[in-house]
Design an enzyme around this catalytic site. Sequence first.
Site: not given
Lengths: 295, 295
Positions: A156, A162, A189, A191, A221, A250
Amino acid sequence: MKNPIGIISMQFVRPFTGAHLNVLQTIKAIGFDFIELLVPEPEDNLDSTALRDALAEAGLDIVLAARVNTQRSISSDDPAARQGGLDYLEHCVEMADAIGAKITGGPLYGEPMVFAGRPPLPRRADEMKARADRMIEGLSRVASKARAAGQVFALEPLNRFETDMLNTTIQGIAVIDAVNDAGLGLMLDTFHMNMEDQSIPDAIRLAGKRTVHFQANENHRGFPGTGNMDWPAIMRALSQINYQGPVSLEPFRRDDQRLALPIAHWRAPAEDETEKLKSGRALIRAALDFAEFAQ
Amino acid sequence: MKNPIGIISMQFVRPFTGAHLNVLQTIKAIGFDFIELLVPEPEDNLDSTALRDALAEAGLDIVLAARVNTQRSISSDDPAARQGGLDYLEHCVEMADAIGAKITGGPLYGEPMVFAGRPPLPRRADEMKARADRMIEGLSRVASKARAAGQVFALEPLNRFETDMLNTTIQGIAVIDAVNDAGLGLMLDTFHMNMEDQSIPDAIRLAGKRTVHFQANENHRGFPGTGNMDWPAIMRALSQINYQGPVSLEPFRRDDQRLALPIAHWRAPAEDETEKLKSGRALIRAALDFAEFAQ
């Protein structure tokens, strides 16, 4: 499209311990097909046989989400952290085998940034190259273990805050192609894609058959349908690449607009989110279903 | 719409020192109307009179961007950091006066997160309230100073990884209304809005006349037109609120897809970006112009 739709365990509780097996019934009742569970830690007291039985009883499938940290970091220049990363990912294969999971996803390369209190730092070109080489070498080693166990690791990319290893889908494709092992695929993902890619549908089409796991998250999110994601266009792109894998949600942003709220820090639900989760799941289900009719 | 379009100094160089005044001619030649300059630090050796003269010679206007840190932090629970924040913001008013700037924007509340190596932390409700109260008190004090000097502070919400004080436009509106001083307005940056707001055009319409500064950034901070921003819809919303203020660009993402690249860390340009900046400026100009014809 018939893709199973699932929900991350953190939507309900964290940590998910042996005392939370009843949550599986809740997840099933909302209409989900699988749970995406953080790979249990020893202190979670989550017996794999008990979990497997509870999944079967609830009629739920499972996908695992790996939890790396600075000491589980296959790309690190610290040999101990690198070994910690390899050991952890091999442990994930064993855990998946015991639980009956076929996919373990996440930022497998390690090197967390904001959640580890590490600021963005400058990197020399040779340092970038060395870190990338360590990432590819480590992933090659664990991909073969996953493949031998009939599993696949799902790599991912995360947003720039991050991690500084892998942010865009194009970068993810480069790593998958370099490792070139059926034990490693790509996890997308929305996001993170919404922060790093030029176009989410274009990126999905580029990733193509490398894609083995998908997380359908709103830009903020929150619950699907409450943000700016163009779900029909996204699901059409998934249909175009003939993606038949899981689609996980999520939406643990929580509905809260107080000042000085730490949005990035995980917070427990402050209300019964059942109806919002049902609506979000229904929207994703409908967008997937419609995608077949609008190529 | 006739809004002036500007560019952040970091697009070209950081720090911007007294040796870089020639950059103003470059900015003018590309077609920009103003520079958005980081508030000079003493070590930048940037004489305010020389800067003012160079701006006049180039025919450029100027907007200032405040630089806070953990010791310039009006929301902090540390009295020294709080005083540091107040002193700095008062210094910004003086600096703007000396340079001839009317707007100073940024995360004036302090409390930086990822760029200060601070991870997201849990906050109790009473702690959130106390931090918000300190933010509003501090902003009230400096807003009156700005107003008295014929200036306005532009308060910028940042994404959840860069601060835990103010992330959404709705939160920003709450602070502006609580301070209720013409010396404080709202600054909207589409990069952050794309991560935190439900809809960028809706958020602009909610902010309305509180908006005193606008940053038009792609989702990934690349050149305008290379990402997923719906510029016509965004500019139509600005037209609907009759926004006549500056529109600033910060496309310093750089075109680079190497693995292990620290995207969040500022990097100098690695190529001549002139043509890409011209195209990006032209796109924003056209979207602003068209917005008047499509209400």
